[in-house]
Design an enzyme around this catalytic site. Sequence first.
Site, PDB file in Angstrom:
ATOM      1  N   ALA A  29      -0.498   0.841   6.409  1.00  0.00           N
ATOM      2  CA  ALA A  29      -0.804  -0.085   7.506  1.00  0.00           C
ATOM      3  C   ALA A  29      -1.732  -1.187   7.018  1.00  0.00           C
ATOM      4  O   ALA A  29      -2.542  -0.977   6.104  1.00  0.00           O
ATOM      5  CB  ALA A  29      -1.447   0.656   8.679  1.00  0.00           C
ATOM      6  N   ASP A  30      -1.614  -2.353   7.633  1.00  0.00           N
ATOM      7  CA  ASP A  30      -2.531  -3.456   7.337  1.00  0.00           C
ATOM      8  C   ASP A  30      -2.760  -4.250   8.622  1.00  0.00           C
ATOM      9  O   ASP A  30      -1.805  -4.547   9.354  1.00  0.00           O
ATOM     10  CB  ASP A  30      -1.970  -4.374   6.251  1.00  0.00           C
ATOM     11  CG  ASP A  30      -3.044  -5.318   5.717  1.00  0.00           C
ATOM     12  OD1 ASP A  30      -3.835  -4.880   4.850  1.00  0.00           O
ATOM     13  OD2 ASP A  30      -3.109  -6.469   6.180  1.00  0.00           O
ATOM     14  N   THR A  31      -4.024  -4.582   8.893  1.00  0.00           N
ATOM     15  CA  THR A  31      -4.391  -5.272  10.133  1.00  0.00           C
ATOM     16  C   THR A  31      -5.046  -6.615   9.829  1.00  0.00           C
ATOM     17  O   THR A  31      -5.926  -6.700   8.968  1.00  0.00           O
ATOM     18  CB  THR A  31      -5.364  -4.404  10.956  1.00  0.00           C
ATOM     19  OG1 THR A  31      -4.749  -3.139  11.234  1.00  0.00           O
ATOM     20  CG2 THR A  31      -5.727  -5.085  12.275  1.00  0.00           C
ATOM     21  N   GLY A  54       0.695  -4.363  10.652  1.00  0.00           N
ATOM     22  CA  GLY A  54       1.983  -4.068  10.044  1.00  0.00           C
ATOM     23  C   GLY A  54       2.022  -2.599   9.664  1.00  0.00           C
ATOM     24  O   GLY A  54       1.027  -2.045   9.188  1.00  0.00           O
ATOM     25  N   LYS A  72       0.828  -1.209   0.000  1.00  0.00           N
ATOM     26  CA  LYS A  72       0.000   0.000   0.000  1.00  0.00           C
ATOM     27  C   LYS A  72       0.865   1.263   0.000  1.00  0.00           C
ATOM     28  O   LYS A  72       0.633   2.204  -0.769  1.00  0.00           O
ATOM     29  CB  LYS A  72      -0.909   0.011   1.231  1.00  0.00           C
ATOM     30  CG  LYS A  72      -1.930  -1.103   1.276  1.00  0.00           C
ATOM     31  CD  LYS A  72      -2.714  -1.042   2.582  1.00  0.00           C
ATOM     32  CE  LYS A  72      -3.699  -2.188   2.718  1.00  0.00           C
ATOM     33  NZ  LYS A  72      -4.443  -2.137   4.000  1.00  0.00           N
TER      34      LYS A  72
END
Length: 260
Positions: free
Chosen positions: A89-91, A126, A63
Site C-alpha cells: 500500500a502507498d498513501t 493505492g 513495495k
Amino acid sequence: MGLPDGDRRRNPIVVLASASPRRADLLRQLGVPFERLVSPEGEQPPPSGSGVGDYAVGAARVKARAVHDLVVEEGGAVPRGHRFVVVGADTVVREGGAVLGKPSGPEEATDMLRRLSGRTHYVYTGLVVVGPGEAKEQSGCEVTEVSMRALSAADIASYVACGEPLDKAGAYALQGAGRRFVERVVGSESNVIGLPDQETLALLAEAVTAAGYGLGEDVVLALDVAASEFFEGGDIWIEGATADPDDEDAREDAYRRACV
C-alpha cells in the site's frame, strides 16, 4: 502473527509489505493473520499534477513486488514451500495541483499544514495484492475527501513540535492528535490512516481466489461483513466489478467474488 499451524497446510500466509505500525494495526483489527516484511525499496517522491491514483498504485506495486521477490529468493517470514500473498500500500495527499507525501522534516511539515489549512484535500491509497509465481495481481485505489479547519500559526507550530506529522503523508494523523484539525471526512477513515479496510479485504479475497487458495473461517467471516457493507453503500468496490444495487445478478456475482 502468522496463520495457526493447523491452517498453514491449506491457507496462504498473508505478508504485509510495510513498516507502518498503523497499517499493521488496521490489518490486525480486520482479523487477518499476517506476517510483516519491510520492502527494500525506498519511498518514491510523489508526482505533481494528474495521475495521483496511478502513482499510488505504482508505488504500492513496487513495495509488494519487492517483498514478493524477497520471499521467493530468501524465504523471510514465510517457510519455504508455504503458499503466500503479499499486500502493498502507498498513501499520498492531493490538494489542488500539489501531491504531498511524507514531509522531509519539520519545515516541510509546516509548509504542508499551511497548505491544507482551511481547505479540502483528497487522500489516495493505492493497493496491490500479489501471490507467488504467476498468480494474478489485484490492484485498486481508494480516495477519501477530507476538510480541515483553518489553523493558526500556533496550532501548526505546536503540532509539528510534537513530532507526529513527520512520518505521515500530508503531515497529519487522523488517528492521532491531528484529528482535532479535521472538520469532515467523506469516505473511508481507514484509508486516511493508510489502509482502507473493506477494499483491502476485497482485493485479498480476489488474489487468494485467483491463485486457487482457500481462506480460514475468520477471514471469510470478515469478508462476509465487508461485502454486506458494500451493498449498503450501493457500489461494490472491487475493481472492474461495480454493481448496480438493483441488479440482483450483479449483486450476487460481486458478493461471490468478495466472499469465496
